[in-house]
Design an enzyme around this catalytic site. Sequence first.
Site, PDB file in Angstrom:
ATOM      1  N   GLY A  26       0.851  -1.189   0.000  1.00  0.00           N
ATOM      2  CA  GLY A  26       0.000   0.000   0.000  1.00  0.00           C
ATOM      3  C   GLY A  26       0.882   1.234   0.000  1.00  0.00           C
ATOM      4  O   GLY A  26       2.038   1.188  -0.440  1.00  0.00           O
TER       5      GLY A  26
ATOM      6  N   SER B 196       0.905  -9.146  -1.719  1.00  0.00           N
ATOM      7  CA  SER B 196      -0.225  -8.279  -1.441  1.00  0.00           C
ATOM      8  C   SER B 196      -1.474  -9.079  -1.759  1.00  0.00           C
ATOM      9  O   SER B 196      -1.378 -10.143  -2.367  1.00  0.00           O
ATOM     10  CB  SER B 196      -0.116  -7.047  -2.348  1.00  0.00           C
ATOM     11  OG  SER B 196      -0.592  -5.893  -1.707  1.00  0.00           O
TER      12      SER B 196
ATOM     13  N   ARG C 276       1.193  -4.272  12.462  1.00  0.00           N
ATOM     14  CA  ARG C 276       0.576  -4.544  13.756  1.00  0.00           C
ATOM     15  C   ARG C 276       1.258  -5.760  14.364  1.00  0.00           C
ATOM     16  O   ARG C 276       1.701  -6.662  13.636  1.00  0.00           O
ATOM     17  CB  ARG C 276      -0.915  -4.861  13.580  1.00  0.00           C
ATOM     18  CG  ARG C 276      -1.810  -3.667  13.346  1.00  0.00           C
ATOM     19  CD  ARG C 276      -2.007  -2.831  14.622  1.00  0.00           C
ATOM     20  NE  ARG C 276      -2.875  -1.678  14.390  1.00  0.00           N
ATOM     21  CZ  ARG C 276      -2.455  -0.490  13.964  1.00  0.00           C
ATOM     22  NH1 ARG C 276      -1.173  -0.286  13.713  1.00  0.00           N
ATOM     23  NH2 ARG C 276      -3.312   0.497  13.799  1.00  0.00           N
TER      24      ARG C 276
ATOM     25  N   GLU D  47       0.760  -4.872  23.262  1.00  0.00           N
ATOM     26  CA  GLU D  47       1.355  -3.596  23.684  1.00  0.00           C
ATOM     27  C   GLU D  47       0.626  -3.033  24.891  1.00  0.00           C
ATOM     28  O   GLU D  47      -0.582  -3.147  24.974  1.00  0.00           O
ATOM     29  CB  GLU D  47       1.268  -2.586  22.531  1.00  0.00           C
ATOM     30  CG  GLU D  47       2.102  -2.985  21.338  1.00  0.00           C
ATOM     31  CD  GLU D  47       1.765  -2.168  20.084  1.00  0.00           C
ATOM     32  OE1 GLU D  47       1.049  -1.157  20.197  1.00  0.00           O
ATOM     33  OE2 GLU D  47       2.209  -2.560  19.006  1.00  0.00           O
TER      34      GLU D  47
ATOM     35  N   HIS E 291       5.842   1.439  19.345  1.00  0.00           N
ATOM     36  CA  HIS E 291       4.757   1.847  18.429  1.00  0.00           C
ATOM     37  C   HIS E 291       4.869   3.338  18.123  1.00  0.00           C
ATOM     38  O   HIS E 291       3.924   4.108  18.326  1.00  0.00           O
ATOM     39  CB  HIS E 291       3.383   1.505  19.022  1.00  0.00           C
ATOM     40  CG  HIS E 291       2.311   1.398  17.962  1.00  0.00           C
ATOM     41  ND1 HIS E 291       1.261   0.525  18.025  1.00  0.00           N
ATOM     42  CD2 HIS E 291       2.159   2.051  16.780  1.00  0.00           C
ATOM     43  CE1 HIS E 291       0.477   0.646  16.951  1.00  0.00           C
ATOM     44  NE2 HIS E 291       1.021   1.563  16.174  1.00  0.00           N
TER      45      HIS E 291
ATOM     46  N   ALA F 124       6.312   4.470  15.065  1.00  0.00           N
ATOM     47  CA  ALA F 124       6.687   4.623  13.650  1.00  0.00           C
ATOM     48  C   ALA F 124       6.124   5.891  13.039  1.00  0.00           C
ATOM     49  O   ALA F 124       6.680   6.442  12.104  1.00  0.00           O
ATOM     50  CB  ALA F 124       6.231   3.413  12.834  1.00  0.00           C
TER      51      ALA F 124
END
Lengths: 322, 322
Positions: free
Chosen positions: B160, B181, B239, B268, B286, B288
Amino acid sequence: MAKSSDPPVVLVHRPTSMDFMDEILSRNFRIVNTHTSSEPIPISISTQATSARAFLNIGMLKVTDELLSHLPSLQIIVLTSVGVDHIDLSACKRRGVAVTNAGTAFSEDAADCAVGLLISVLRRISAADRYVRSGNWGKSGDFQLGSKVSGKRVGIVGLGSIGFHVAKRLEPFGCIISYNSRSQKPDVPYPYYPDILSLAAENDVLILCCSLTDQTYHIVNREVMDWLGKDGVIINVGRGKLIDEKEMVKCLVQGVISGAGLDVFENEPVVPEELFGLDNVVLSPHAAVATPGSLNNVAEVALANLKAFFSNRPLISPVQLD
Amino acid sequence: MAKSSDPPVVLVHRPTSMDFMDEILSRNFRIVNTHTSSEPIPISISTQATSARAFLNIGMLKVTDELLSHLPSLQIIVLTSVGVDHIDLSACKRRGVAVTNAGTAFSEDAADCAVGLLISVLRRISAADRYVRSGNWGKSGDFQLGSKVSGKRVGIVGLGSIGFHVAKRLEPFGCIISYNSRSQKPDVPYPYYPDILSLAAENDVLILCCSLTDQTYHIVNREVMDWLGKDGVIINVGRGKLIDEKEMVKCLVQGVISGAGLDVFENEPVVPEELFGLDNVVLSPHAAVATPGSLNNVAEVALANLKAFFSNRPLISPVQLD
């Protein structure tokens, strides 16, 4: 008495870890290992060594006029580094000794490391790693924000092979590239700044990729850091002495600049302890070019230079001696 | 009774740190803040909230069918994340509630982080930083070699917006890109692998950029890691649940794969403690997409979606509900 069919004698100085070179070399040459520590070569060099016409210097051993005086037959020094600041080039020139360096064998790895250090500083990747490992994520909550890579104005100091590879890598990040170099490069699309002060003033990031010479010693001084400013970041994959390290430490502690990614230091392996507690720096032990791939590349270049020399062909990566 | 000239009521759920959003939003809307912790919204929602037609959900608060049942006037949920795995999309569809996400606001930052994690794992940048800070450089000597970035075969899982930005960034490093994909992308120059096993078999690196769905849950399982092999590296900016984390920890400890750069985890902020002692992993909380630039982008996208909704214009970044 050596016969002309005997393999040529090559004096080799290398770190212990580079023992794989011995096998490669001994297919073509008779090796005289001086010794393998990082200590200077002792004055008492063997008779064999004094008859060697080539000296393969793997690592950062200083080659002084005094050392050269013990190697009267020497005609060429083959280095495995890009930088030549550990070699007395004028003594080499005076004695008619040629010098070759690693050429571009390390360029890709050094550029990869420079970009890695830059992202790690801006996006706080090493600091994040420490934070998670400390077990604080669950307790302290959100981690302090980093700064975007995209859109950063990046000034490259020294647009040689390494600097050019850095520029090509940063383009698709949306970084805006400019550079300073001894002279403007033809066929380069990036804006040129003839002095480092204006490069610092116009950019968010300085990446040092130039060689260390009398002209570039402490090229990044306090004034440059003042101009780079409080959001400014310095990346150094060149040599430690390119930066006035004492002033840089002050600037990092006081927030005169924002951060630094450093693969090299003024007095390696000594690193200023004030840096150890800072989250805005990423420290690396002069490892920018230390991958097995690079070591193979550089072994090939060194071998090619030695073979060229002993068969009277042009050297692969000669160093200009003036 | 609300007049038609009154600003529309928007129910907002946000972390404390995102208080800057209140000011931006209140220029156009009347905000009803639920509360700002990460706890679920309490059952007892105010009358104002139940009359809200829009719900801006900043962060990862789960939206269940039960929660939706307390918001009878709701017509749209505006998210600030790219992933929608915390939203019961089929309940939204059944209740006629539209959903928008962050669109591409985070793509560049996420891609920058993925590349940063990759270089940091391959070139051991975070490990190097620890090594220098430990003061061992002078004592232990040379630092263990890293692995070249240039020439690595990189398989991107999910091409994506983020995956494509990763690919463009890695091209000038001399990486060889291929991807997996849901379906082959038209006009994309990279080889397509319809299944992740063959992608893993043919590549040195897997970079996870896909969304978490029933189909992608534990898409990286033990078998994929076996195929990726002992020199293989996994980067995850998608994720945590994309990877069978328990198996991954085993594989990292036992050397079934070589390393990992992880911005996300299965539970998390809980991170498996076995990872804390490993030098071949780089851990990130987390983060990014956590730059001020990204937060501005996503605030703009959220605001644009809300404005579009209340003026009956097409939504900017609608999520498909089937």
